[in-house]
Design a protein around this motif. Structure first.
Motif, PDB file in Angstrom:
ATOM      1  N   PHE A  68      44.241  31.746  42.931  1.00  0.00           N
ATOM      2  CA  PHE A  68      45.057  32.692  42.502  1.00  0.00           C
ATOM      3  C   PHE A  68      44.291  34.081  41.640  1.00  0.00           C
ATOM      4  CE2 PHE A  68      48.532  29.856  42.530  1.00  0.00           C
ATOM      5  CZ  PHE A  68      49.322  30.368  43.503  1.00  0.00           C
ATOM      6  N   TYR A  69      43.156  33.396  41.082  1.00  0.00           N
ATOM      7  CA  TYR A  69      42.376  34.567  40.311  1.00  0.00           C
ATOM      8  C   TYR A  69      41.632  35.354  41.388  1.00  0.00           C
ATOM      9  CZ  TYR A  69      38.312  36.300  37.475  1.00  0.00           C
ATOM     10  OH  TYR A  69      37.787  37.202  37.135  1.00  0.00           O
ATOM     11  N   PHE A  70      40.810  34.898  42.519  1.00  0.00           N
ATOM     12  CA  PHE A  70      40.123  35.649  43.513  1.00  0.00           C
ATOM     13  C   PHE A  70      41.406  36.480  44.166  1.00  0.00           C
ATOM     14  CE2 PHE A  70      36.652  32.562  42.873  1.00  0.00           C
ATOM     15  CZ  PHE A  70      35.773  33.460  42.601  1.00  0.00           C
ATOM     16  N   ILE A  71      42.491  36.017  44.409  1.00  0.00           N
ATOM     17  CA  ILE A  71      43.529  37.017  44.969  1.00  0.00           C
ATOM     18  C   ILE A  71      43.734  37.981  44.052  1.00  0.00           C
ATOM     19  CG2 ILE A  71      46.012  37.096  45.745  1.00  0.00           C
ATOM     20  CD1 ILE A  71      45.760  34.093  46.635  1.00  0.00           C
ATOM     21  N   GLY A  74      40.843  40.293  44.290  1.00  0.00           N
ATOM     22  CA  GLY A  74      40.906  41.197  45.544  1.00  0.00           C
ATOM     23  C   GLY A  74      41.735  42.180  45.462  1.00  0.00           C
ATOM     24  N   ASN A  75      42.957  42.143  44.900  1.00  0.00           N
ATOM     25  CA  ASN A  75      43.950  43.015  44.948  1.00  0.00           C
ATOM     26  C   ASN A  75      43.660  44.228  43.741  1.00  0.00           C
ATOM     27  OD1 ASN A  75      46.498  43.925  45.833  1.00  0.00           O
ATOM     28  ND2 ASN A  75      47.348  43.526  43.795  1.00  0.00           N
ATOM     29  N   GLY A  76      42.534  44.030  43.051  1.00  0.00           N
ATOM     30  CA  GLY A  76      42.071  44.906  42.194  1.00  0.00           C
ATOM     31  C   GLY A  76      42.947  44.915  40.627  1.00  0.00           C
ATOM     32  N   ASP A  77      43.521  43.637  40.469  1.00  0.00           N
ATOM     33  CA  ASP A  77      44.187  43.630  39.237  1.00  0.00           C
ATOM     34  C   ASP A  77      43.573  43.764  37.928  1.00  0.00           C
ATOM     35  OD1 ASP A  77      46.416  43.484  41.042  1.00  0.00           O
ATOM     36  OD2 ASP A  77      46.771  41.453  40.891  1.00  0.00           O
ATOM     37  N   PHE A  78      42.228  43.589  38.141  1.00  0.00           N
ATOM     38  CA  PHE A  78      41.397  43.519  36.843  1.00  0.00           C
ATOM     39  C   PHE A  78      40.576  44.738  36.678  1.00  0.00           C
ATOM     40  CE2 PHE A  78      41.179  38.656  38.017  1.00  0.00           C
ATOM     41  CZ  PHE A  78      42.705  38.506  37.514  1.00  0.00           C
ATOM     42  N   GLU A  79      40.749  45.647  37.549  1.00  0.00           N
ATOM     43  CA  GLU A  79      40.056  46.651  37.344  1.00  0.00           C
ATOM     44  C   GLU A  79      40.532  47.784  36.104  1.00  0.00           C
ATOM     45  OE1 GLU A  79      40.034  48.850  40.903  1.00  0.00           O
ATOM     46  OE2 GLU A  79      38.963  47.474  42.172  1.00  0.00           O
ATOM     47  N   MET A  91      52.069  38.971  37.402  1.00  0.00           N
ATOM     48  CA  MET A  91      52.063  39.539  36.245  1.00  0.00           C
ATOM     49  C   MET A  91      51.516  38.843  35.096  1.00  0.00           C
ATOM     50  SD  MET A  91      53.203  42.446  37.154  1.00  0.00           S
ATOM     51  CE  MET A  91      54.032  43.064  35.678  1.00  0.00           C
ATOM     52  N   ASN A  92      50.865  39.595  34.078  1.00  0.00           N
ATOM     53  CA  ASN A  92      50.430  39.049  32.970  1.00  0.00           C
ATOM     54  C   ASN A  92      49.153  37.852  33.183  1.00  0.00           C
ATOM     55  OD1 ASN A  92      52.206  40.605  31.315  1.00  0.00           O
ATOM     56  ND2 ASN A  92      53.612  39.000  31.828  1.00  0.00           N
ATOM     57  N   VAL A  93      48.424  37.846  34.335  1.00  0.00           N
ATOM     58  CA  VAL A  93      47.404  37.182  34.596  1.00  0.00           C
ATOM     59  C   VAL A  93      46.134  38.137  34.777  1.00  0.00           C
ATOM     60  CG1 VAL A  93      46.318  35.635  36.215  1.00  0.00           C
ATOM     61  CG2 VAL A  93      48.579  35.487  35.725  1.00  0.00           C
ATOM     62  N   GLU A  94      45.309  38.117  33.663  1.00  0.00           N
ATOM     63  CA  GLU A  94      44.146  38.884  33.561  1.00  0.00           C
ATOM     64  C   GLU A  94      42.863  38.210  33.532  1.00  0.00           C
ATOM     65  OE1 GLU A  94      45.013  41.164  30.061  1.00  0.00           O
ATOM     66  OE2 GLU A  94      46.823  42.247  30.926  1.00  0.00           O
ATOM     67  N   THR A  95      42.934  36.902  33.360  1.00  0.00           N
ATOM     68  CA  THR A  95      41.712  36.282  33.271  1.00  0.00           C
ATOM     69  C   THR A  95      41.803  34.898  34.144  1.00  0.00           C
ATOM     70  OG1 THR A  95      42.224  34.903  31.303  1.00  0.00           O
ATOM     71  CG2 THR A  95      41.271  37.062  30.904  1.00  0.00           C
ATOM     72  N   LEU A  96      40.653  34.085  34.074  1.00  0.00           N
ATOM     73  CA  LEU A  96      40.621  32.814  34.923  1.00  0.00           C
ATOM     74  C   LEU A  96      41.393  31.886  34.002  1.00  0.00           C
ATOM     75  CD1 LEU A  96      39.626  31.046  37.212  1.00  0.00           C
ATOM     76  CD2 LEU A  96      37.595  30.648  35.950  1.00  0.00           C
ATOM     77  N   THR A  97      41.662  31.839  32.853  1.00  0.00           N
ATOM     78  CA  THR A  97      42.346  31.188  32.019  1.00  0.00           C
ATOM     79  C   THR A  97      43.755  31.263  32.252  1.00  0.00           C
ATOM     80  OG1 THR A  97      40.662  31.028  30.288  1.00  0.00           O
ATOM     81  CG2 THR A  97      42.884  30.365  29.619  1.00  0.00           C
ATOM     82  N   GLU A 119      56.076  40.518  44.613  1.00  0.00           N
ATOM     83  CA  GLU A 119      56.152  40.734  45.888  1.00  0.00           C
ATOM     84  C   GLU A 119      55.086  41.527  46.550  1.00  0.00           C
ATOM     85  OE1 GLU A 119      59.935  42.476  46.572  1.00  0.00           O
ATOM     86  OE2 GLU A 119      61.033  40.856  45.906  1.00  0.00           O
ATOM     87  N   GLU A 120      53.947  41.943  45.882  1.00  0.00           N
ATOM     88  CA  GLU A 120      52.937  42.684  46.095  1.00  0.00           C
ATOM     89  C   GLU A 120      51.922  41.918  47.143  1.00  0.00           C
ATOM     90  OE1 GLU A 120      50.887  46.331  46.436  1.00  0.00           O
ATOM     91  OE2 GLU A 120      52.741  45.835  45.580  1.00  0.00           O
ATOM     92  N   CYS A 121      51.699  40.740  46.825  1.00  0.00           N
ATOM     93  CA  CYS A 121      50.721  40.108  47.603  1.00  0.00           C
ATOM     94  C   CYS A 121      51.148  38.768  48.466  1.00  0.00           C
ATOM     95  CB  CYS A 121      49.696  39.454  46.861  1.00  0.00           C
ATOM     96  SG  CYS A 121      48.597  40.824  45.847  1.00  0.00           S
ATOM     97  N   PRO A 122      51.323  39.201  49.880  1.00  0.00           N
ATOM     98  CA  PRO A 122      52.026  37.760  50.789  1.00  0.00           C
ATOM     99  C   PRO A 122      51.010  36.791  50.514  1.00  0.00           C
ATOM    100  CG  PRO A 122      52.049  40.127  51.804  1.00  0.00           C
ATOM    101  CD  PRO A 122      51.202  40.363  50.574  1.00  0.00           C
ATOM    102  N   LEU A 123      49.676  36.997  50.402  1.00  0.00           N
ATOM    103  CA  LEU A 123      48.791  35.876  50.466  1.00  0.00           C
ATOM    104  C   LEU A 123      48.983  35.088  49.179  1.00  0.00           C
ATOM    105  CD1 LEU A 123      46.420  34.496  51.459  1.00  0.00           C
ATOM    106  CD2 LEU A 123      44.923  36.146  50.267  1.00  0.00           C
ATOM    107  N   ALA A 124      49.389  35.807  48.146  1.00  0.00           N
ATOM    108  CA  ALA A 124      49.744  35.072  46.712  1.00  0.00           C
ATOM    109  C   ALA A 124      50.837  34.041  47.140  1.00  0.00           C
ATOM    110  CB  ALA A 124      49.545  35.869  45.616  1.00  0.00           C
ATOM    111  N   ILE A 125      52.011  34.773  47.695  1.00  0.00           N
ATOM    112  CA  ILE A 125      53.043  33.899  47.967  1.00  0.00           C
ATOM    113  C   ILE A 125      52.890  32.701  48.857  1.00  0.00           C
ATOM    114  CG2 ILE A 125      55.421  33.855  49.118  1.00  0.00           C
ATOM    115  CD1 ILE A 125      55.424  37.152  48.519  1.00  0.00           C
TER     116      ILE A 125
END
Length: 340
Positions: A68-71, A74-79, A91-97, A119-125
């Motif tokens: 999930f962290y790499f997904i 890759g989606n640019g959620d940590f930029e 939502m509200n996932v900003e670190t590996l922890t 619903e943004e990432c089908p790969l995460a689903i």
């Protein structure tokens, strides 16, 4: 003399029925154990099974948390500097922890709170669905292995008690080897069958020497061939006649013979109909010639029977010296002389 005594004392099966044979230098043993992973897990010791149980959950939480962290990465959620129109995969996932905690919450509950998937990432689903399916199967496997180990009749077999010693004396006019067996629970055991194996060295007619040869030793309860109902302590008999693998045994050569008598009791538990097996073994030093078991069953004034296990392993010497002899030919001659 000391070396000889040590050699005689070496046993294949311990008194409590455990196998003393160690397996070494087997090629591909790990592969064989992994090929039959179910039996391997069921036979595990409890400390290893508890470790496996805990590590199964922790590892799946961590592995899928990393996915999930790499997904999200890759989606640019940590930029930094994301605009307000960007919707993260979780939502509200900003670190590996945070990803690890999201994975843990996904696997252990169906109600999301602070962290949840979008619903943004089908790969995460797809990963979430795969996690629930894979971890569900893993939980079924580990839980089933726990139940299978708890349901095994191995512990029930530990409540079957064998006499510490075997005795040889005459019973109903025949020289017999006797062992005593008792059920330590009130729940009876049905369809009991006591079998024996004589483990000894042997030389074939071709001159081939086998270090451990197995010969069948038949036991019965009095003259009945039916399966006994093991609710009271029972004495089983093996007749030492010319058909017995122990033929030729006498008081003089008993302790010089090198053998091990393996006793196995197979029984069915009345409550669950499961089959349990209990084992023990006797070496010549644990077989007494010219002794008999003391009575263990007594009646009370109230009309009830009491099995006093204080006397279960107690033996007493046969007083009649004629009963100690096992010279069959001599007895035949004496009987023929009396008939004349």
């Amino acid at each position: 003399m000391a070396n000889r005594k040590t050699e005689v004392q070496r046993r294949i099966v311990s008194k409590d029925g455990h196998n003393n044979v160690r397996i070494e230098n087997v090629e591909g043993m790990v592969r064989m154990y992994l090929h039959d992973i179910w039996t391997t897990v069921v036979d595990m010791k409890w400390r290893y099974k508890l470790t496996l149980f805990a590590s199964t959950f922790v590892m799946t939480w961590f592995i899928f948390g990393v996915i999930f962290y790499f997904i999200a990465l890759g989606n640019g959620d940590f930029e930094a500097g994301l605009n307000s129109s960007h919707t993260p995969c979780m939502m509200n996932v900003e670190t590996l922890t945070g990803a690890f905690l999201y994975s843990l919450e996904s696997q252990t509950t169906i109600g999301y709170g602070f962290r949840y998937i979008t619903e943004e990432c089908p790969l995460a689903i797809f990963t979430l669905v795969a996690q629930l399916v894979i971890t569900g199967l893993a939980e079924i496997f580990v839980t089933g292995a726990f139940l299978a180990k708890l349901a095994r009749p191995k512990k029930r077999a530990e409540t079957i008690k064998f006499s510490q010693l075997a005795v040889i004396c005459r019973h109903q006019g025949k020289l017999c080897l006797m062992v005593r067996v008792a059920n330590m629970r009130k729940s009876p055991l049905i369809q009991c069958q006591l079998t024996g194996k004589l483990l000894h060295s042997n030389v074939t007619e071709e001159g081939e020497k086998t270090q451990v040869h197995q010969s069948s030793v038949n036991f019965h309860m009095d003259s009945s061939g039916e399966c006994p109902f093991l609710i009271l302590p029972i004495t089983f008999y093996h007749v030492l006649d010319e058909h017995s693998p122990l033929a030729g045994l006498n008081a003089e050569n008993l302790h010089t013979r090198a053998f091990e008598l393996l006793i196995t009791l197979n029984a069915t538990m009345e409550s669950t109909a499961a089959t349990c097996q209990s084992r023990t073994s006797y070496i010549p030093q644990e077989i007494l010639w010219g002794y008999e078991f003391k009575p263990v069953l007594f009646s009370t004034t109230g009309g009830r029977f009491v099995a006093d296990f204080k006397f279960f392993d107690k033996v007493q010497v046969i007083n009649n010296a004629a009963l100690l002899s096992n010279n069959t030919e001599k007895q035949k001659l004496e009987e023929g002389y009396k008939n004349e």
